[in-house]
Design a protein around this motif. Structure first.
Motif, PDB file in Angstrom:
ATOM      1  N   LEU A 298       3.273   0.660 -20.966  1.00 18.71           N
ATOM      2  CA  LEU A 298       2.470   1.263 -19.902  1.00 18.71           C
ATOM      3  C   LEU A 298       2.212   0.315 -18.731  1.00 18.71           C
ATOM      4  O   LEU A 298       1.717   0.740 -17.694  1.00 18.71           O
ATOM      5  CB  LEU A 298       1.122   1.721 -20.465  1.00 18.71           C
ATOM      6  CG  LEU A 298       1.157   2.877 -21.446  1.00 18.71           C
ATOM      7  CD1 LEU A 298      -0.237   3.135 -21.985  1.00 18.71           C
ATOM      8  CD2 LEU A 298       1.699   4.122 -20.770  1.00 18.71           C
ATOM      9  N   ALA A 299       2.521  -0.947 -18.886  1.00 14.80           N
ATOM     10  CA  ALA A 299       2.194  -1.951 -17.868  1.00 14.80           C
ATOM     11  C   ALA A 299       2.770  -1.626 -16.489  1.00 14.80           C
ATOM     12  O   ALA A 299       2.046  -1.741 -15.495  1.00 14.80           O
ATOM     13  CB  ALA A 299       2.645  -3.326 -18.335  1.00 14.80           C
ATOM     14  N   PRO A 300       4.038  -1.209 -16.359  1.00 15.35           N
ATOM     15  CA  PRO A 300       4.543  -0.899 -15.009  1.00 15.35           C
ATOM     16  C   PRO A 300       3.789   0.251 -14.350  1.00 15.35           C
ATOM     17  O   PRO A 300       3.528   0.227 -13.158  1.00 15.35           O
ATOM     18  CB  PRO A 300       6.005  -0.526 -15.237  1.00 15.35           C
ATOM     19  CG  PRO A 300       6.362  -1.098 -16.545  1.00 15.35           C
ATOM     20  CD  PRO A 300       5.106  -1.142 -17.350  1.00 15.35           C
ATOM     21  N   TYR A 301       3.407   1.244 -15.137  1.00 14.01           N
ATOM     22  CA  TYR A 301       2.671   2.383 -14.584  1.00 14.01           C
ATOM     23  C   TYR A 301       1.254   1.968 -14.176  1.00 14.01           C
ATOM     24  O   TYR A 301       0.733   2.438 -13.164  1.00 14.01           O
ATOM     25  CB  TYR A 301       2.616   3.531 -15.589  1.00 14.01           C
ATOM     26  CG  TYR A 301       3.993   4.015 -15.961  1.00 14.01           C
ATOM     27  CD1 TYR A 301       4.791   4.688 -15.041  1.00 14.01           C
ATOM     28  CD2 TYR A 301       4.515   3.772 -17.225  1.00 14.01           C
ATOM     29  CE1 TYR A 301       6.060   5.120 -15.373  1.00 14.01           C
ATOM     30  CE2 TYR A 301       5.782   4.206 -17.563  1.00 14.01           C
ATOM     31  CZ  TYR A 301       6.550   4.877 -16.636  1.00 14.01           C
ATOM     32  OH  TYR A 301       7.798   5.299 -16.963  1.00 14.01           O
ATOM     33  N   LEU A 302       0.641   1.092 -14.952  1.00 10.82           N
ATOM     34  CA  LEU A 302      -0.691   0.603 -14.593  1.00 10.82           C
ATOM     35  C   LEU A 302      -0.640  -0.213 -13.307  1.00 10.82           C
ATOM     36  O   LEU A 302      -1.547  -0.135 -12.478  1.00 10.82           O
ATOM     37  CB  LEU A 302      -1.274  -0.223 -15.741  1.00 10.82           C
ATOM     38  CG  LEU A 302      -1.575   0.545 -17.019  1.00 10.82           C
ATOM     39  CD1 LEU A 302      -2.028  -0.415 -18.110  1.00 10.82           C
ATOM     40  CD2 LEU A 302      -2.624   1.599 -16.772  1.00 10.82           C
ATOM     41  N   LEU A 303       0.426  -0.970 -13.128  1.00  6.13           N
ATOM     42  CA  LEU A 303       0.594  -1.739 -11.901  1.00  6.13           C
ATOM     43  C   LEU A 303       0.764  -0.809 -10.706  1.00  6.13           C
ATOM     44  O   LEU A 303       0.180  -1.035  -9.639  1.00  6.13           O
ATOM     45  CB  LEU A 303       1.799  -2.678 -12.025  1.00  6.13           C
ATOM     46  CG  LEU A 303       2.046  -3.606 -10.855  1.00  6.13           C
ATOM     47  CD1 LEU A 303       0.876  -4.574 -10.691  1.00  6.13           C
ATOM     48  CD2 LEU A 303       3.330  -4.363 -11.059  1.00  6.13           C
ATOM     49  N   LEU A 304       1.557   0.244 -10.873  1.00  4.78           N
ATOM     50  CA  LEU A 304       1.729   1.204  -9.788  1.00  4.78           C
ATOM     51  C   LEU A 304       0.441   1.957  -9.479  1.00  4.78           C
ATOM     52  O   LEU A 304       0.174   2.307  -8.332  1.00  4.78           O
ATOM     53  CB  LEU A 304       2.851   2.191 -10.128  1.00  4.78           C
ATOM     54  CG  LEU A 304       4.261   1.618 -10.090  1.00  4.78           C
ATOM     55  CD1 LEU A 304       5.265   2.646 -10.599  1.00  4.78           C
ATOM     56  CD2 LEU A 304       4.618   1.177  -8.691  1.00  4.78           C
ATOM     57  N   MET A 305      -0.361   2.232 -10.489  1.00  5.60           N
ATOM     58  CA  MET A 305      -1.626   2.928 -10.272  1.00  5.60           C
ATOM     59  C   MET A 305      -2.656   2.014  -9.608  1.00  5.60           C
ATOM     60  O   MET A 305      -3.563   2.484  -8.931  1.00  5.60           O
ATOM     61  CB  MET A 305      -2.197   3.428 -11.605  1.00  5.60           C
ATOM     62  CG  MET A 305      -1.466   4.606 -12.187  1.00  5.60           C
ATOM     63  SD  MET A 305      -1.738   6.082 -11.241  1.00  5.60           S
ATOM     64  CE  MET A 305      -3.471   6.339 -11.539  1.00  5.60           C
ATOM     65  N   ALA A 306      -2.532   0.715  -9.789  1.00  2.00           N
ATOM     66  CA  ALA A 306      -3.499  -0.224  -9.223  1.00  2.00           C
ATOM     67  C   ALA A 306      -3.448  -0.223  -7.695  1.00  2.00           C
ATOM     68  O   ALA A 306      -4.485  -0.346  -7.050  1.00  2.00           O
ATOM     69  CB  ALA A 306      -3.249  -1.628  -9.765  1.00  2.00           C
ATOM     70  N   CYS A 307      -2.279  -0.042  -7.121  1.00  2.00           N
ATOM     71  CA  CYS A 307      -2.154  -0.093  -5.661  1.00  2.00           C
ATOM     72  C   CYS A 307      -2.959   1.008  -4.970  1.00  2.00           C
ATOM     73  O   CYS A 307      -3.798   0.710  -4.122  1.00  2.00           O
ATOM     74  CB  CYS A 307      -0.689  -0.026  -5.256  1.00  2.00           C
ATOM     75  SG  CYS A 307       0.256  -1.455  -5.809  1.00  2.00           S
ATOM     76  N   PRO A 308      -2.751   2.283  -5.310  1.00  2.00           N
ATOM     77  CA  PRO A 308      -3.550   3.306  -4.627  1.00  2.00           C
ATOM     78  C   PRO A 308      -5.037   3.218  -4.963  1.00  2.00           C
ATOM     79  O   PRO A 308      -5.881   3.506  -4.116  1.00  2.00           O
ATOM     80  CB  PRO A 308      -2.968   4.630  -5.106  1.00  2.00           C
ATOM     81  CG  PRO A 308      -1.967   4.332  -6.128  1.00  2.00           C
ATOM     82  CD  PRO A 308      -1.733   2.874  -6.166  1.00  2.00           C
TER      83      PRO A 308
ATOM     84  N   MET B 295      -6.738   0.480  -5.486  1.00  2.00           N
ATOM     85  CA  MET B 295      -7.307  -0.598  -4.676  1.00  2.00           C
ATOM     86  C   MET B 295      -7.523  -0.121  -3.245  1.00  2.00           C
ATOM     87  O   MET B 295      -8.546  -0.414  -2.627  1.00  2.00           O
ATOM     88  CB  MET B 295      -6.393  -1.821  -4.696  1.00  2.00           C
ATOM     89  CG  MET B 295      -6.463  -2.586  -5.986  1.00  2.00           C
ATOM     90  SD  MET B 295      -5.273  -3.921  -6.117  1.00  2.00           S
ATOM     91  CE  MET B 295      -5.461  -4.795  -4.601  1.00  2.00           C
ATOM     92  N   HIS B 296      -6.586   0.635  -2.697  1.00  2.00           N
ATOM     93  CA  HIS B 296      -6.753   1.154  -1.346  1.00  2.00           C
ATOM     94  C   HIS B 296      -7.893   2.165  -1.285  1.00  2.00           C
ATOM     95  O   HIS B 296      -8.629   2.227  -0.303  1.00  2.00           O
ATOM     96  CB  HIS B 296      -5.458   1.793  -0.849  1.00  2.00           C
ATOM     97  CG  HIS B 296      -4.430   0.800  -0.466  1.00  2.00           C
ATOM     98  ND1 HIS B 296      -4.481   0.085   0.704  1.00  2.00           N
ATOM     99  CD2 HIS B 296      -3.313   0.393  -1.105  1.00  2.00           C
ATOM    100  CE1 HIS B 296      -3.443  -0.724   0.774  1.00  2.00           C
ATOM    101  NE2 HIS B 296      -2.714  -0.560  -0.322  1.00  2.00           N
TER     102      HIS B 296
ATOM    103  N   HIS C 284     -11.687  -0.081   4.268  1.00  2.00           N
ATOM    104  CA  HIS C 284     -11.198  -0.940   5.339  1.00  2.00           C
ATOM    105  C   HIS C 284     -12.288  -1.845   5.877  1.00  2.00           C
ATOM    106  O   HIS C 284     -12.122  -2.462   6.915  1.00  2.00           O
ATOM    107  CB  HIS C 284     -10.625  -0.092   6.477  1.00  2.00           C
ATOM    108  CG  HIS C 284      -9.413   0.668   6.058  1.00  2.00           C
ATOM    109  ND1 HIS C 284      -8.199   0.056   5.853  1.00  2.00           N
ATOM    110  CD2 HIS C 284      -9.227   1.970   5.765  1.00  2.00           C
ATOM    111  CE1 HIS C 284      -7.320   0.964   5.469  1.00  2.00           C
ATOM    112  NE2 HIS C 284      -7.917   2.132   5.414  1.00  2.00           N
ATOM    113  N   SER C 285     -13.406  -1.928   5.222  1.00  2.00           N
ATOM    114  CA  SER C 285     -14.494  -2.766   5.705  1.00  2.00           C
ATOM    115  C   SER C 285     -14.132  -4.247   5.640  1.00  2.00           C
ATOM    116  O   SER C 285     -14.620  -5.030   6.439  1.00  2.00           O
ATOM    117  CB  SER C 285     -15.766  -2.502   4.917  1.00  2.00           C
ATOM    118  OG  SER C 285     -15.563  -2.817   3.553  1.00  2.00           O
ATOM    119  N   GLY C 286     -13.301  -4.641   4.717  1.00  2.00           N
ATOM    120  CA  GLY C 286     -12.920  -6.040   4.606  1.00  2.00           C
ATOM    121  C   GLY C 286     -12.116  -6.515   5.795  1.00  2.00           C
ATOM    122  O   GLY C 286     -12.266  -7.624   6.265  1.00  2.00           O
ATOM    123  N   HIS C 287     -11.261  -5.643   6.339  1.00  2.00           N
ATOM    124  CA  HIS C 287     -10.453  -6.029   7.488  1.00  2.00           C
ATOM    125  C   HIS C 287     -11.307  -6.125   8.738  1.00  2.00           C
ATOM    126  O   HIS C 287     -11.114  -7.001   9.557  1.00  2.00           O
ATOM    127  CB  HIS C 287      -9.324  -5.019   7.715  1.00  2.00           C
ATOM    128  CG  HIS C 287      -8.379  -4.933   6.563  1.00  2.00           C
ATOM    129  ND1 HIS C 287      -7.558  -5.968   6.212  1.00  2.00           N
ATOM    130  CD2 HIS C 287      -8.141  -3.942   5.674  1.00  2.00           C
ATOM    131  CE1 HIS C 287      -6.842  -5.614   5.157  1.00  2.00           C
ATOM    132  NE2 HIS C 287      -7.186  -4.385   4.811  1.00  2.00           N
TER     133      HIS C 287
END
Length: 67
Positions: free
Chosen positions: A33-43, A45-46, A51-54
């Protein structure tokens, strides 16, 4: 008498021990499941980062430029 802090520490300890034994028995499934968890982490996190950090960096620059 057992305090609420003791109950919390006992619950966390039990959770860590249970997670260890579950992961030990099902490690190959977790790695699958690790690759799918990595792909899910990106959206995620967004979604949660926003966008307050930028904008925060730009506000500091503008304040420094004021006379």
């Amino acid at each position: 008498m057992i305090t609420s802090r003791t109950w919390v520490l006992m619950a966390i300890s039990f959770g860590v021990i249970a997670a260890f034994f579950v992961l030990r028995e099902h490690w190959t499934h977790v790695l699958g499941l690790a690759p799918y968890l990595l792909l899910m982490a990106c959206p995620l996190m967004h979604l949660f980062h926003g966008h307050s950090g930028h904008e925060g960096h730009h506000h500091h620059d503008r304040e420094d430029r004021k006379p």
